[in-house]
Design a protein around this motif. Sequence first.
Motif, PDB file in Angstrom:
ATOM      1  N   GLY A  39       1.926  36.731   9.113  1.00 21.44           N
ATOM      2  CA  GLY A  39       2.507  35.465   8.675  1.00 21.44           C
ATOM      3  C   GLY A  39       3.096  34.738   9.863  1.00 21.44           C
ATOM      4  N   GLY A  40       3.762  33.615   9.613  1.00 25.96           N
ATOM      5  CA  GLY A  40       4.344  32.829  10.695  1.00 25.96           C
ATOM      6  C   GLY A  40       3.357  31.839  11.274  1.00 25.96           C
ATOM      7  N   ASN A  41       3.799  31.115  12.306  1.00 31.56           N
ATOM      8  CA  ASN A  41       2.951  30.138  12.976  1.00 31.56           C
ATOM      9  C   ASN A  41       1.921  30.850  13.848  1.00 31.56           C
ATOM     10  OD1 ASN A  41       4.741  28.003  12.017  1.00 31.56           O
ATOM     11  ND2 ASN A  41       6.155  28.692  13.605  1.00 31.56           N
ATOM     12  N   LEU A  42       0.776  30.204  14.016  1.00 27.22           N
ATOM     13  CA  LEU A  42      -0.284  30.766  14.852  1.00 27.22           C
ATOM     14  C   LEU A  42      -0.697  29.733  15.895  1.00 27.22           C
ATOM     15  CD1 LEU A  42      -2.402  32.934  15.549  1.00 27.22           C
ATOM     16  CD2 LEU A  42      -3.883  31.921  13.781  1.00 27.22           C
ATOM     17  N   GLN A  43      -0.631  30.128  17.174  1.00 27.42           N
ATOM     18  CA  GLN A  43      -1.103  29.295  18.278  1.00 27.42           C
ATOM     19  C   GLN A  43      -2.235  30.024  18.989  1.00 27.42           C
ATOM     20  OE1 GLN A  43       2.659  26.898  20.059  1.00 27.42           O
ATOM     21  NE2 GLN A  43       2.657  29.084  20.531  1.00 27.42           N
ATOM     22  N   MET A  44      -3.301  29.279  19.327  1.00 31.32           N
ATOM     23  CA  MET A  44      -4.448  29.886  19.993  1.00 31.32           C
ATOM     24  C   MET A  44      -4.835  29.036  21.198  1.00 31.32           C
ATOM     25  SD  MET A  44      -6.692  30.748  16.570  1.00 31.32           S
ATOM     26  CE  MET A  44      -7.912  31.712  17.436  1.00 31.32           C
ATOM     27  N   VAL A  45      -5.186  29.708  22.293  1.00 33.85           N
ATOM     28  CA  VAL A  45      -5.683  29.042  23.492  1.00 33.85           C
ATOM     29  C   VAL A  45      -7.100  29.525  23.750  1.00 33.85           C
ATOM     30  CG1 VAL A  45      -5.398  28.680  25.966  1.00 33.85           C
ATOM     31  CG2 VAL A  45      -3.382  28.796  24.484  1.00 33.85           C
ATOM     32  N   VAL A  46      -8.031  28.598  23.841  1.00 33.10           N
ATOM     33  CA  VAL A  46      -9.433  28.913  24.103  1.00 33.10           C
ATOM     34  C   VAL A  46      -9.665  28.848  25.609  1.00 33.10           C
ATOM     35  CG1 VAL A  46     -11.824  28.322  23.603  1.00 33.10           C
ATOM     36  CG2 VAL A  46     -10.042  27.890  21.892  1.00 33.10           C
ATOM     37  N   LEU A  47     -10.197  29.932  26.174  1.00 30.01           N
ATOM     38  CA  LEU A  47     -10.425  30.024  27.614  1.00 30.01           C
ATOM     39  C   LEU A  47     -11.910  29.910  27.943  1.00 30.01           C
ATOM     40  CD1 LEU A  47      -8.211  33.185  28.304  1.00 30.01           C
ATOM     41  CD2 LEU A  47      -7.481  30.794  28.456  1.00 30.01           C
ATOM     42  N   GLU A  48     -12.179  29.483  29.164  1.00 30.81           N
ATOM     43  CA  GLU A  48     -13.525  29.547  29.740  1.00 30.81           C
ATOM     44  C   GLU A  48     -13.375  30.037  31.171  1.00 30.81           C
ATOM     45  OE1 GLU A  48     -17.468  26.760  29.855  1.00 30.81           O
ATOM     46  OE2 GLU A  48     -15.652  25.916  30.745  1.00 30.81           O
ATOM     47  N   ASN A  49     -13.900  31.221  31.447  1.00 28.31           N
ATOM     48  CA  ASN A  49     -13.700  31.872  32.739  1.00 28.31           C
ATOM     49  C   ASN A  49     -12.217  31.931  33.085  1.00 28.31           C
ATOM     50  OD1 ASN A  49     -14.515  33.276  34.978  1.00 28.31           O
ATOM     51  ND2 ASN A  49     -15.141  31.474  36.141  1.00 28.31           N
ATOM     52  N   ARG A  50     -11.413  32.233  32.063  1.00 34.01           N
ATOM     53  CA  ARG A  50      -9.959  32.395  32.154  1.00 34.01           C
ATOM     54  C   ARG A  50      -9.211  31.091  32.441  1.00 34.01           C
ATOM     55  NH1 ARG A  50      -9.912  37.532  36.037  1.00 34.01           N
ATOM     56  NH2 ARG A  50     -12.040  36.801  36.429  1.00 34.01           N
ATOM     57  N   ILE A  51      -9.894  29.958  32.350  1.00 31.14           N
ATOM     58  CA  ILE A  51      -9.255  28.651  32.498  1.00 31.14           C
ATOM     59  C   ILE A  51      -9.011  28.088  31.098  1.00 31.14           C
ATOM     60  CG2 ILE A  51      -9.503  26.297  33.372  1.00 31.14           C
ATOM     61  CD1 ILE A  51      -9.144  28.329  35.568  1.00 31.14           C
ATOM     62  N   PRO A  52      -7.777  27.678  30.751  1.00 33.70           N
ATOM     63  CA  PRO A  52      -7.507  27.131  29.407  1.00 33.70           C
ATOM     64  C   PRO A  52      -8.265  25.834  29.153  1.00 33.70           C
ATOM     65  CG  PRO A  52      -5.464  27.676  30.568  1.00 33.70           C
ATOM     66  CD  PRO A  52      -6.562  27.755  31.579  1.00 33.70           C
ATOM     67  N   ARG A  53      -8.930  25.754  27.993  1.00 39.72           N
ATOM     68  CA  ARG A  53      -9.701  24.562  27.641  1.00 39.72           C
ATOM     69  C   ARG A  53      -9.162  23.848  26.404  1.00 39.72           C
ATOM     70  NH1 ARG A  53     -12.513  23.036  32.050  1.00 39.72           N
ATOM     71  NH2 ARG A  53     -13.590  24.822  32.977  1.00 39.72           N
ATOM     72  N   LEU A  54      -8.748  24.629  25.387  1.00 39.03           N
ATOM     73  CA  LEU A  54      -8.312  24.029  24.122  1.00 39.03           C
ATOM     74  C   LEU A  54      -7.091  24.747  23.574  1.00 39.03           C
ATOM     75  CD1 LEU A  54     -11.525  23.378  21.959  1.00 39.03           C
ATOM     76  CD2 LEU A  54     -10.105  21.680  23.112  1.00 39.03           C
ATOM     77  N   TYR A  55      -6.318  23.995  22.790  1.00 35.55           N
ATOM     78  CA  TYR A  55      -5.156  24.548  22.098  1.00 35.55           C
ATOM     79  C   TYR A  55      -5.322  24.310  20.604  1.00 35.55           C
ATOM     80  CZ  TYR A  55      -0.362  24.665  20.278  1.00 35.55           C
ATOM     81  OH  TYR A  55       0.758  24.922  19.536  1.00 35.55           O
ATOM     82  N   ILE A  56      -5.097  25.357  19.805  1.00 37.31           N
ATOM     83  CA  ILE A  56      -5.198  25.278  18.344  1.00 37.31           C
ATOM     84  C   ILE A  56      -3.870  25.727  17.752  1.00 37.31           C
ATOM     85  CG2 ILE A  56      -6.382  26.156  16.293  1.00 37.31           C
ATOM     86  CD1 ILE A  56      -8.851  26.569  18.082  1.00 37.31           C
ATOM     87  N   ASP A  57      -3.349  24.952  16.798  1.00 39.27           N
ATOM     88  CA  ASP A  57      -2.033  25.229  16.229  1.00 39.27           C
ATOM     89  C   ASP A  57      -2.113  25.212  14.710  1.00 39.27           C
ATOM     90  OD1 ASP A  57       0.729  25.538  15.901  1.00 39.27           O
ATOM     91  OD2 ASP A  57       1.023  23.375  15.823  1.00 39.27           O
ATOM     92  N   MET A  58      -1.650  26.303  14.079  1.00 40.81           N
ATOM     93  CA  MET A  58      -1.593  26.390  12.629  1.00 40.81           C
ATOM     94  C   MET A  58      -0.172  26.746  12.209  1.00 40.81           C
ATOM     95  SD  MET A  58      -5.179  28.369  11.834  1.00 40.81           S
ATOM     96  CE  MET A  58      -5.496  28.928  13.508  1.00 40.81           C
ATOM     97  N   PRO A  59       0.514  25.880  11.464  1.00 41.48           N
ATOM     98  CA  PRO A  59       1.886  26.189  11.035  1.00 41.48           C
ATOM     99  C   PRO A  59       1.912  27.298   9.994  1.00 41.48           C
ATOM    100  CG  PRO A  59       1.136  24.156  10.030  1.00 41.48           C
ATOM    101  CD  PRO A  59       0.078  24.550  11.009  1.00 41.48           C
ATOM    102  N   ASP A  60       3.096  27.849   9.785  1.00 38.35           N
ATOM    103  CA  ASP A  60       3.292  28.956   8.853  1.00 38.35           C
ATOM    104  C   ASP A  60       2.793  28.610   7.450  1.00 38.35           C
ATOM    105  OD1 ASP A  60       4.350  31.398   7.760  1.00 38.35           O
ATOM    106  OD2 ASP A  60       6.023  30.237   7.008  1.00 38.35           O
ATOM    107  N   SER A  61       3.035  27.370   7.004  1.00 40.26           N
ATOM    108  CA  SER A  61       2.620  26.969   5.649  1.00 40.26           C
ATOM    109  C   SER A  61       1.112  27.041   5.484  1.00 40.26           C
ATOM    110  CB  SER A  61       3.112  25.546   5.359  1.00 40.26           C
ATOM    111  OG  SER A  61       2.615  24.638   6.334  1.00 40.26           O
ATOM    112  N   LEU A  62       0.362  26.670   6.543  1.00 43.91           N
ATOM    113  CA  LEU A  62      -1.103  26.718   6.484  1.00 43.91           C
ATOM    114  C   LEU A  62      -1.601  28.159   6.480  1.00 43.91           C
ATOM    115  CD1 LEU A  62      -3.683  24.982   6.480  1.00 43.91           C
ATOM    116  CD2 LEU A  62      -3.621  25.035   8.980  1.00 43.91           C
TER     117      LEU A  62
END
Length: 424
Positions: free
Chosen positions: A84-107
């Motif tokens: 449970g709780g909030n979920l944050q995700m970072v998408v990497l490419e060759n260990r370089i950050p490319r994207l950020y994804i955020d899902m709140p606890d309610s979702l």
Amino acid sequence: MYADTLTTRLPVRMKRIYIVAFLMLLCTTADAQIMAKLKEIGMENIRCVQTPETTTVAFENNVYRGTYTGIGKAVTACLDGIPGGNLQMVVLENRIPRLYIDMPDSLVHAYKKGDIGLAQVYQRMRISVDTDNAMKVLEKSEKPENTSAWKVDVVIYPDLFLENNTFDELYTYAINLNPAVEMALWKGAKATAQVILPIATNLTGEMKRVRPGIITISQDVRLKHNLFGRLTVGNFTDNRIGAQLAIKYRTDNGRAEVGAQMGVTGFSAVTADEGWYIGTKMRVNASVTASYYEPHTNLQFDLSANRYVFGDYGIRGDCTRHFGEYAIGLFGIYTSGEINGGFHFAIPLPGKKWNRKGFFRVKPADYFAWTYSMVAHGKYIDEQMGKSYYTRPDENRSGGFYQPDYIRYFLIKEAKKAQSKSIK
């Protein structure tokens, strides 16, 4: 009285200690579960930092073809593993950050209760290019697990040359297979060594010879505020050898992008007399670029002002339509009074998933990319106008396309398709 007070406070303090210890144990267990879920589906460079309120995860997809497919698999794995709780995700490419994804606890809570499905999660989650804050959190994590460093891929690239530039033959053609050894080094660094193997051609000279393809070392960096850079040194396509520096800036929503690049290259070819010949005369090419992605039609517009390899100045415009992993587009060039145009496409090749077992893997290329130019004679050809080159064998408009609107749209589309199949 003091003894009575101490005995009444001690249980309260002990309860607090037990609660904190329980929460820490819960976080540690969930952390391990998420890491295990991501490893199970083949994700690499996995990092996780967990607090009672928020789980922050980073991962890299080197298994599934296509950006949105890998992201969808990782989102599902994290949702299954998080308590449970909030979920944050970072998408990497060759260990370089490319994207950020955020899902709140309610979702997250609504999904785990079964009130909503994956399509609704994809629709409501936030996707951004801005990864700065999440990466600060991940600095507290341990070393990444299932690292991609020093793993070797042998990738087989198909190659087709087709041009109408002679009067005695309808087309000149060349069909090649171009295997490449590709290896991730340290963070952002990659080594590539490719050889070109002729299969069939009606041309002579170098086109009939086994010859070096792209042989490079490149270094990617990401600075703060969505600023990316890349330096590549080595042997490129179109008989060029040298160095190229590129830099670009992306807005948070990823729709707009501006950039610039400059290259200094010499001539490189395999000759009958001298073998691999490298010329001493260096030429400078440069460009300033702008790009915009229109999310309602999945159209990508690119415009560039260029100094091409042989000194001519011109502008180029591209319009590309994205159909899932397919990308089809038109382009036009105006340079030094001459006009050219044509089309390009990138289509996925068979094999949506290629697991990495150990440190060595053989696989076909993810995409077949091709460009066709209408003008193949006259001043444009004789003076080698509009000449450029590629620094990587996998450069195309589908692979590594980390555009938030594009990823969200096709994630939702795939989720709805899977849902309708399950109902049937």
